[in-house]
Write a protein that holds these residues in place. Structure first.
Motif, PDB file in Angstrom:
ATOM      1  N   THR A 168       0.829  -1.210   0.000  1.00 29.15           N
ATOM      2  CA  THR A 168       0.000   0.000   0.000  1.00 29.15           C
ATOM      3  C   THR A 168       0.860   1.255   0.000  1.00 29.15           C
ATOM      4  OG1 THR A 168      -1.730  -1.165   1.205  1.00 29.15           O
ATOM      5  CG2 THR A 168      -1.827   1.223   1.229  1.00 29.15           C
ATOM      6  N   PHE A 169       1.962   1.208   0.748  1.00 26.51           N
ATOM      7  CA  PHE A 169       2.860   2.370   0.796  1.00 26.51           C
ATOM      8  C   PHE A 169       3.485   2.619  -0.579  1.00 26.51           C
ATOM      9  CE2 PHE A 169       7.207   3.993   1.158  1.00 26.51           C
ATOM     10  CZ  PHE A 169       6.951   5.225   1.728  1.00 26.51           C
ATOM     11  N   LEU A 170       3.977   1.551  -1.212  1.00 28.22           N
ATOM     12  CA  LEU A 170       4.614   1.721  -2.521  1.00 28.22           C
ATOM     13  C   LEU A 170       3.616   2.235  -3.547  1.00 28.22           C
ATOM     14  CD1 LEU A 170       6.829  -1.496  -2.648  1.00 28.22           C
ATOM     15  CD2 LEU A 170       7.622   0.866  -2.449  1.00 28.22           C
ATOM     16  N   GLN A 171       2.394   1.726  -3.488  1.00 24.97           N
ATOM     17  CA  GLN A 171       1.373   2.123  -4.453  1.00 24.97           C
ATOM     18  C   GLN A 171       0.791   3.497  -4.133  1.00 24.97           C
ATOM     19  OE1 GLN A 171      -0.334  -2.352  -5.517  1.00 24.97           O
ATOM     20  NE2 GLN A 171      -1.577  -0.889  -4.413  1.00 24.97           N
ATOM     21  N   GLY A 172       0.956   3.936  -2.902  1.00 20.35           N
ATOM     22  CA  GLY A 172       0.328   5.181  -2.503  1.00 20.35           C
ATOM     23  C   GLY A 172      -1.159   5.017  -2.294  1.00 20.35           C
ATOM     24  N   GLY A 173      -1.593   3.800  -2.018  1.00 21.97           N
ATOM     25  CA  GLY A 173      -3.021   3.522  -1.824  1.00 21.97           C
ATOM     26  C   GLY A 173      -3.315   2.093  -2.198  1.00 21.97           C
ATOM     27  N   THR A 174      -4.576   1.822  -2.403  1.00 23.18           N
ATOM     28  CA  THR A 174      -4.967   0.448  -2.724  1.00 23.18           C
ATOM     29  C   THR A 174      -4.866   0.144  -4.213  1.00 23.18           C
ATOM     30  OG1 THR A 174      -7.277   1.169  -2.834  1.00 23.18           O
ATOM     31  CG2 THR A 174      -6.495   0.266  -0.736  1.00 23.18           C
ATOM     32  N   SER A 175      -4.689   1.154  -5.032  1.00 21.61           N
ATOM     33  CA  SER A 175      -4.573   0.921  -6.475  1.00 21.61           C
ATOM     34  C   SER A 175      -3.522   1.855  -7.058  1.00 21.61           C
ATOM     35  CB  SER A 175      -5.930   1.154  -7.160  1.00 21.61           C
ATOM     36  OG  SER A 175      -6.357   2.488  -6.949  1.00 21.61           O
ATOM     37  N   TYR A 176      -3.154   1.561  -8.309  1.00 19.54           N
ATOM     38  CA  TYR A 176      -2.128   2.366  -8.975  1.00 19.54           C
ATOM     39  C   TYR A 176      -2.700   3.705  -9.434  1.00 19.54           C
ATOM     40  CZ  TYR A 176       1.736  -0.888  -9.241  1.00 19.54           C
ATOM     41  OH  TYR A 176       2.803  -1.678  -8.947  1.00 19.54           O
ATOM     42  N   GLY A 177      -1.883   4.748  -9.316  1.00 21.13           N
ATOM     43  CA  GLY A 177      -2.319   6.065  -9.762  1.00 21.13           C
ATOM     44  C   GLY A 177      -1.180   7.054  -9.648  1.00 21.13           C
ATOM     45  N   ASN A 178      -1.540   8.325  -9.529  1.00 25.80           N
ATOM     46  CA  ASN A 178      -0.532   9.383  -9.461  1.00 25.80           C
ATOM     47  C   ASN A 178       0.450   9.187  -8.313  1.00 25.80           C
ATOM     48  OD1 ASN A 178      -0.267  11.341 -11.388  1.00 25.80           O
ATOM     49  ND2 ASN A 178      -2.045  12.489 -10.706  1.00 25.80           N
ATOM     50  N   LEU A 179      -0.063   8.774  -7.155  1.00 23.56           N
ATOM     51  CA  LEU A 179       0.827   8.600  -6.003  1.00 23.56           C
ATOM     52  C   LEU A 179       1.828   7.474  -6.237  1.00 23.56           C
ATOM     53  CD1 LEU A 179      -1.480   9.141  -2.901  1.00 23.56           C
ATOM     54  CD2 LEU A 179       0.410  10.568  -3.692  1.00 23.56           C
ATOM     55  N   THR A 180       1.393   6.429  -6.948  1.00 18.92           N
ATOM     56  CA  THR A 180       2.332   5.343  -7.266  1.00 18.92           C
ATOM     57  C   THR A 180       3.488   5.887  -8.104  1.00 18.92           C
ATOM     58  OG1 THR A 180       0.365   3.947  -7.468  1.00 18.92           O
ATOM     59  CG2 THR A 180       2.464   2.982  -8.117  1.00 18.92           C
ATOM     60  N   LEU A 181       3.121   6.643  -9.109  1.00 18.61           N
ATOM     61  CA  LEU A 181       4.147   7.162 -10.014  1.00 18.61           C
ATOM     62  C   LEU A 181       5.084   8.138  -9.306  1.00 18.61           C
ATOM     63  CD1 LEU A 181       5.159   7.056 -12.890  1.00 18.61           C
ATOM     64  CD2 LEU A 181       3.550   8.861 -13.486  1.00 18.61           C
ATOM     65  N   THR A 182       4.525   9.032  -8.507  1.00 18.17           N
ATOM     66  CA  THR A 182       5.387  10.003  -7.832  1.00 18.17           C
ATOM     67  C   THR A 182       6.291   9.332  -6.798  1.00 18.17           C
ATOM     68  OG1 THR A 182       3.563  10.481  -6.313  1.00 18.17           O
ATOM     69  CG2 THR A 182       3.830  11.950  -8.173  1.00 18.17           C
ATOM     70  N   ARG A 183       5.799   8.274  -6.165  1.00 19.04           N
ATOM     71  CA  ARG A 183       6.652   7.584  -5.189  1.00 19.04           C
ATOM     72  C   ARG A 183       7.793   6.834  -5.876  1.00 19.04           C
ATOM     73  NH1 ARG A 183       2.901   5.956   0.016  1.00 19.04           N
ATOM     74  NH2 ARG A 183       2.078   8.055   0.211  1.00 19.04           N
ATOM     75  N   PHE A 184       7.473   6.160  -6.978  1.00 21.03           N
ATOM     76  CA  PHE A 184       8.542   5.471  -7.709  1.00 21.03           C
ATOM     77  C   PHE A 184       9.525   6.492  -8.291  1.00 21.03           C
ATOM     78  CE2 PHE A 184       8.001   0.828  -8.287  1.00 21.03           C
ATOM     79  CZ  PHE A 184       6.938   0.641  -7.416  1.00 21.03           C
ATOM     80  N   HIS A 185       9.008   7.629  -8.715  1.00 13.77           N
ATOM     81  CA  HIS A 185       9.882   8.669  -9.258  1.00 13.77           C
ATOM     82  C   HIS A 185      10.809   9.207  -8.172  1.00 13.77           C
ATOM     83  CE1 HIS A 185      10.673  12.942 -10.533  1.00 13.77           C
ATOM     84  NE2 HIS A 185      11.104  12.268 -11.583  1.00 13.77           N
ATOM     85  N   THR A 186      10.257   9.432  -6.990  1.00  8.59           N
ATOM     86  CA  THR A 186      11.080   9.919  -5.874  1.00  8.59           C
ATOM     87  C   THR A 186      12.159   8.906  -5.513  1.00  8.59           C
ATOM     88  OG1 THR A 186       9.188  11.145  -5.008  1.00  8.59           O
ATOM     89  CG2 THR A 186      10.995  10.726  -3.483  1.00  8.59           C
ATOM     90  N   LEU A 187      11.774   7.633  -5.479  1.00 11.29           N
ATOM     91  CA  LEU A 187      12.764   6.596  -5.189  1.00 11.29           C
ATOM     92  C   LEU A 187      13.851   6.565  -6.255  1.00 11.29           C
ATOM     93  CD1 LEU A 187      10.411   3.670  -4.076  1.00 11.29           C
ATOM     94  CD2 LEU A 187      12.186   4.726  -2.677  1.00 11.29           C
ATOM     95  N   HIS A 188      13.432   6.702  -7.524  1.00 13.18           N
ATOM     96  CA  HIS A 188      14.373   6.522  -8.630  1.00 13.18           C
ATOM     97  C   HIS A 188      15.340   7.683  -8.792  1.00 13.18           C
ATOM     98  CE1 HIS A 188      15.664   4.543 -12.317  1.00 13.18           C
ATOM     99  NE2 HIS A 188      15.639   5.716 -12.929  1.00 13.18           N
TER     100      HIS A 188
END
Length: 571
Positions: A168-188
């Protein structure tokens, strides 16, 4: 001038002493090709950092803009495709060179005391590099990144106790969306690079403290063959790094980097990770259901734990087992070969599966189509999925797939079990086949509408009837004389006993006035149970404005009408 500046700079920084220490560091046993991998990895990491910064100048990390910005890099930025290709192939090259570096240090016994901490630093670097690779391929927000990362986060979700919360933390919620992308972008682009360069600093500092791990030669021999790092070892390192960079440039120039169609959660896509995660993907096939944890966590965890704990395992057992470091190196080499074999099995399984090949071909077609549509009218600000609206026929087909194919299966489905298939619908071939066998599976054979008898008249009459019915769709290529003959046969052959041509209908069979036209299809989709169409015989659900908005229905009717000039996709 330059000498004066160099002297001034040295007085402030002491760089001459640092450079001298680096170039003239003693290499016990002399320069060797096997020492080149560490420098090669460093060069590749710096190249990835440089290309990554350049890509960041154009990239936008949001679900509405990410695909568009990557497509912009590919098509509008000068040498953008090459830049992205270098970053893409550089990621694979780092994994390869790190694996070679790992093997070299294994066989050299570089994990033994006093280099335990340096080994652990290298192990952490490997994890960070894999993390960078994983977080990177979601960023284009295309089909491959979206679905492959779904697999990865699902694996994270299987970790005992913390798995669901981690997912849930990696996805930024229960499904994929903007938060998923921004979190992966921040990590990357922030967290993992910061960790990478920090650990590299520790790794290099420990390396300089202990030096290279010399070959197993007598001390006198090592001393006799010793030489400074410059010039021979520097030449070896530079040559290998240059070859590696050259290969990456060549692959980037010839092949570029893939960009699939925009991520579409409602689509079917063949989810496959990058090649370096294929072994884990293959391993999961052997542990399904309740045993999944064995493949996702236990076995990979044991392997990584063994790799990290190698120095300490050696310290405990080295007194009992002579040449233990070679035994351990051999065991890990066999393990790495097993990992490679798993990856090869995954590739082989896909290549021998026709269904996988079909899905891959479909994905390629959709990617090309998305790029074509983006070049036609650009990517809408509302998101890349809406670029399909740039072409009404493409948009219509996508609506048909999402709304209609639950009943109207693709015509090439084997065996066919749906309502009448729609590819080639209302074409001459479709009508001719239908007249000869209306109860065939691709027509009404799978429905309760089975009152119509097959036409058994001569082919000449069947062709005329076909042309008449075909003409109802307002086609520009109608043979008028043949259609006129068909109109006469329509009465004489008894078709009019069930089918009317008045736009009202009898309730016995669909009224055929305008059949196959956009207007006819529009009215039928809205009210298939009207007397004009199937009346009480109707089995199809009505699509009102709530189920199918006006814009989507217009696209569907455009696509259906266009099928009149398309070939059939069933025998």
């Amino acid at each position: 001038m330059l000498k004066r500046f160099d002297a001034w700079l040295d007085s402030r920084t002491g760089h001459r002493a640092l450079l001298h220490a680096a170039l003239y560091e003693n290499v016990p046993g002399g320069a060797r090709w096997r020492y080149v991998f560490g420098s090669a990895v460093t060069v590749l990491i710096l190249m990835q950092a440089a290309t990554g910064i350049a890509l960041e100048l154009y990239y936008s990390p949001s679900t509405t803009d990410a695909w568009a910005s990557v497509n912009y890099i590919e098509t509008q930025v000068m040498l953008g495709s090459l830049l992205r290709g270098i970053h893409h192939w550089g990621a694979s090259a780092i994994v390869v060179v790190v694996a070679l570096h790992l093997l070299q240090t294994l066989w050299a016994g570089a994990f033994r005391a006093p280099r335990e901490l340096n080994w652990l630093a290298g192990f952490i670097l490997l994890q960070i590099i894999l993390g960078l690779a994983l977080t990177g391929y979601l960023l284009p927000w295309d089909q491959k990144g979206y679905w492959a990362t779904q697999v990865a986060t699902s694996i994270a979700g299987t970790v005992p106790l913390i798995g669901p919360k981690l997912q849930t933390f990696l996805q930024g919620g229960t499904s994929y969306g903007n938060l998923t992308l921004t979190r992966f972008h921040t990590l990357h682009v922030l967290l993992l690079p910061a960790a990478l360069f920090s650990v590299i600093a520790v790794h290099v500092a420990l390396f300089r403290k202990h030096g290279v791990t010399p070959p197993d030669l007598p001390a006198a021999e090592l001393e006799r063959k010793a030489e400074p790092f410059y010039p021979r070892q520097l030449l070896y390192d530079t040559a290998v790094s240059a070859v590696g960079v050259g290969v990456i440039f060549y692959l980037a120039w010839r092949l570029g980097a893939p960009l699939e169609a925009p991520a579409d959660p409602s689509s079917q896509y063949l989810a496959r990770p990058e090649w370096y995660f294929l072994p884990l993907f293959q391993l999961l096939k052997y542990f399904e259901g309740g045993a999944e944890l064995v493949g996702t966590i236990i076995l990979p965890g044991v392997a990584m734990g063994f790799l990290a704990g190698l120095p300490f395992i050696h310290a405990v057992f080295s007194r009992r087992i002579p040449n233990l470091h070679r035994v351990l190196a051999g065991a890990l080499t066999v393990g790495l070969m097993g990992v490679g074999a798993l990856g090869a099995l995954a590739v082989s399984a896909d290549r021998s599966d026709p269904a996988v090949a079909a899905l891959a071909a479909k994905a390629h077609e959709e990617a090309m189509e998305a790029r074509r549509l983006a070049s036609m009218g650009g990517v809408p600000a509302s998101g890349p999925l809406n670029l399909y609206r740039n072409d009404p026929l493409v948009w219509g087909h996508r609506v048909v797939v999402s709304q209609c194919q639950k009943c109207h299966n693709p015509c090439d489905t084997q065996p066919y079990k749906g309502s009448p298939c729609l590819e080639g619908y209302a074409s001459r071939a479709w009508i001719s086949r239908f007249l000869r066998n209306p109860r065939a599976p691709h027509f009404f054979g799978n429905t309760k509408i089975d009152d119509m008898e097959a036409y058994t008249g001569p082919q000449e009459s069947a062709d005329a009837l076909t042309e008449f019915i075909y003409s109802q769709g307002g086609r520009p290529d109608v043979t008028v004389a043949l259609a006129k003959k068909g109109e006469e046969l329509f009465e004489s052959e008894g078709c009019a006993s069930c089918h009317t041509l008045d736009g009202v209908g009898s309730g016995l069979g669909p009224d055929l006035k305008g059949w196959g036209s956009r207007e006819w299809s529009y009215a039928f989709i809205r009210t298939p149970d009207a007397t004009r169409f199937f009346g009480e015989l109707n089995e199809m659900e009505a699509f009102d404005h709530l189920r199918l908005p006006e814009e989507e229905l217009q696209a569907v009717t455009a696509w259906l009408h266009a099928q009149g000039s398309q070939p059939l996709k069933f025998p």
